[in-house]
Design a protein around this motif. Sequence first.
Motif, mmCIF file in Angstrom:
data_model
loop_
_atom_site.group_PDB
_atom_site.id
_atom_site.type_symbol
_atom_site.label_atom_id
_atom_site.label_comp_id
_atom_site.label_asym_id
_atom_site.label_seq_id
_atom_site.Cartn_x
_atom_site.Cartn_y
_atom_site.Cartn_z
ATOM 1 N N UNK A 61 0.830 -1.194 0.000
ATOM 2 C CA UNK A 61 0.000 0.000 0.000
ATOM 3 C C UNK A 61 0.870 1.252 0.000
ATOM 4 N N UNK A 62 1.911 1.247 0.825
ATOM 5 C CA UNK A 62 2.820 2.387 0.891
ATOM 6 C C UNK A 62 3.514 2.616 -0.448
ATOM 7 N N UNK A 63 3.962 1.531 -1.069
ATOM 8 C CA UNK A 63 4.629 1.613 -2.375
ATOM 9 C C UNK A 63 3.685 2.238 -3.397
ATOM 10 N N UNK A 64 2.438 1.765 -3.417
ATOM 11 C CA UNK A 64 1.452 2.265 -4.372
ATOM 12 C C UNK A 64 1.134 3.739 -4.123
ATOM 13 N N UNK A 65 1.054 4.124 -2.848
ATOM 14 C CA UNK A 65 0.761 5.516 -2.509
ATOM 15 C C UNK A 65 1.895 6.441 -2.927
ATOM 16 N N UNK A 66 3.122 5.980 -2.772
ATOM 17 C CA UNK A 66 4.262 6.805 -3.183
ATOM 18 C C UNK A 66 4.248 7.027 -4.682
ATOM 19 N N UNK A 100 10.267 3.184 -4.265
ATOM 20 C CA UNK A 100 8.936 3.514 -4.789
ATOM 21 C C UNK A 100 8.936 4.894 -5.451
ATOM 22 N N UNK A 101 9.703 5.835 -4.891
ATOM 23 C CA UNK A 101 9.818 7.159 -5.503
ATOM 24 C C UNK A 101 10.502 7.074 -6.866
ATOM 25 N N UNK A 102 11.482 6.182 -6.980
ATOM 26 C CA UNK A 102 12.164 6.002 -8.256
ATOM 27 C C UNK A 102 11.207 5.457 -9.314
ATOM 28 N N UNK A 103 10.373 4.507 -8.924
ATOM 29 C CA UNK A 103 9.381 3.962 -9.863
ATOM 30 C C UNK A 103 8.420 5.066 -10.305
ATOM 31 N N UNK A 104 7.971 5.880 -9.353
ATOM 32 C CA UNK A 104 7.083 6.984 -9.679
ATOM 33 C C UNK A 104 7.730 7.985 -10.616
ATOM 34 N N UNK A 107 7.867 6.621 -14.146
ATOM 35 C CA UNK A 107 6.550 6.675 -14.784
ATOM 36 C C UNK A 107 6.235 8.090 -15.271
ATOM 37 N N UNK A 108 6.544 9.093 -14.439
ATOM 38 C CA UNK A 108 6.322 10.485 -14.837
ATOM 39 C C UNK A 108 7.154 10.841 -16.069
ATOM 40 N N UNK A 109 8.401 10.416 -16.067
ATOM 41 C CA UNK A 109 9.322 10.692 -17.163
ATOM 42 C C UNK A 109 8.768 10.155 -18.487
ATOM 43 N N UNK A 110 8.299 8.908 -18.465
ATOM 44 C CA UNK A 110 7.815 8.297 -19.703
ATOM 45 C C UNK A 110 6.427 8.767 -20.093
ATOM 46 N N UNK A 155 8.205 17.015 -6.753
ATOM 47 C CA UNK A 155 8.959 15.869 -7.254
ATOM 48 C C UNK A 155 8.505 15.500 -8.666
ATOM 49 N N UNK A 156 7.175 15.437 -8.848
ATOM 50 C CA UNK A 156 6.651 15.015 -10.136
ATOM 51 C C UNK A 156 6.874 16.074 -11.221
ATOM 52 N N UNK A 157 6.865 17.344 -10.840
ATOM 53 C CA UNK A 157 7.103 18.411 -11.810
ATOM 54 C C UNK A 157 8.441 18.220 -12.507
#
Length: 231
Positions: A61-66, A100-104, A107-110, A155-157
Motif C-alpha cells: 500500500x505504501x509503495x502504491x501511494x508513493x 517507490x519514488x524512483x518507480x514513480x 513513470x512520470x518521465x515516460x 517531485x513530479x514536476x
Amino acid sequence: MKSKLILLGIFIVAILAYLLIEPLNLWVNTSLSVIKEATVDLNLNVMAEYLRSFGSITWVVSFALMVLSCILAPIPAFIITLTNAAVFGWLNGAILSWSSAMVGAVMCFYIARILGRDVVLKIISKQALDKSDEYFQNYGVHTILICRLLPFVSFDLISYAAGLTSMKFSKFFIATGIGQLPATLVYSYFGKNLDGSGKVVFIALLAVFALSIVIYISKSIYEKRKAKQNA
C-alpha cells in the motif's frame, strides 16, 4: 507510436478501473484524504495508523501511494517517507521510500516523453512547467540533482519536465537516484522517531533545505574553481 498507444491504453484501463471498481475507488479517495489530513494538520500518526491498518500488505500500500503521489501533482511525498520510517524502521523505510519514488519518477518521465506536453499540462500548471523548462535549459541534469533536495519543489514536476527534454533516460535515472537519496535518508532519520507532531515535519524540512543549500553552494564553488583553472 506503438509505445504511445500502449501507454494511452494503460491510462484508459486505469481510469475505467478507478471509476468502475468501487473498492479501488474507495481506497484511492480515502488514501488521498488521509495524506491531505496528515499534511494540513501535520499529524503524522494519522498516516501511520492508516498504513498499519493494512497489516501484511502495508508495504504494498505504501509503495502504491508513493507512486501515486509522484504522478498526481501536488501530493507531498515527504509525508509518506516520514511515515514509512516510523512504520518499517529507518533502513527498511528508507529503502521502501527511495525505490517507490524512483518507480514513480520513471513513470512520470515516460508519461511526458511518450504522451507529450499537452497531457502533462493537464496534470501540472503551465506556469510551473515553463519555469522548470527554463531551469533545464540553463542547468541541464544539475536541475534534477538540486531540485530533488528542495522540499518545496514538486517531485513530479521535475520528472515530467525532464521527460519533455532531450535528456537520456539513463542520465535522468542516475541523477534522480543520487539526488533523491539524501532527502530520503534525512526524512527517514527523523521519521523513525515519529511522535505525531508537526515538529518532526518542520525539523525534517529544515534539515533537507539546509542540506540542499550546502550542496548547491559547494557545487558552485567547485565550478568556479574549475573555471579559473581552465581559464
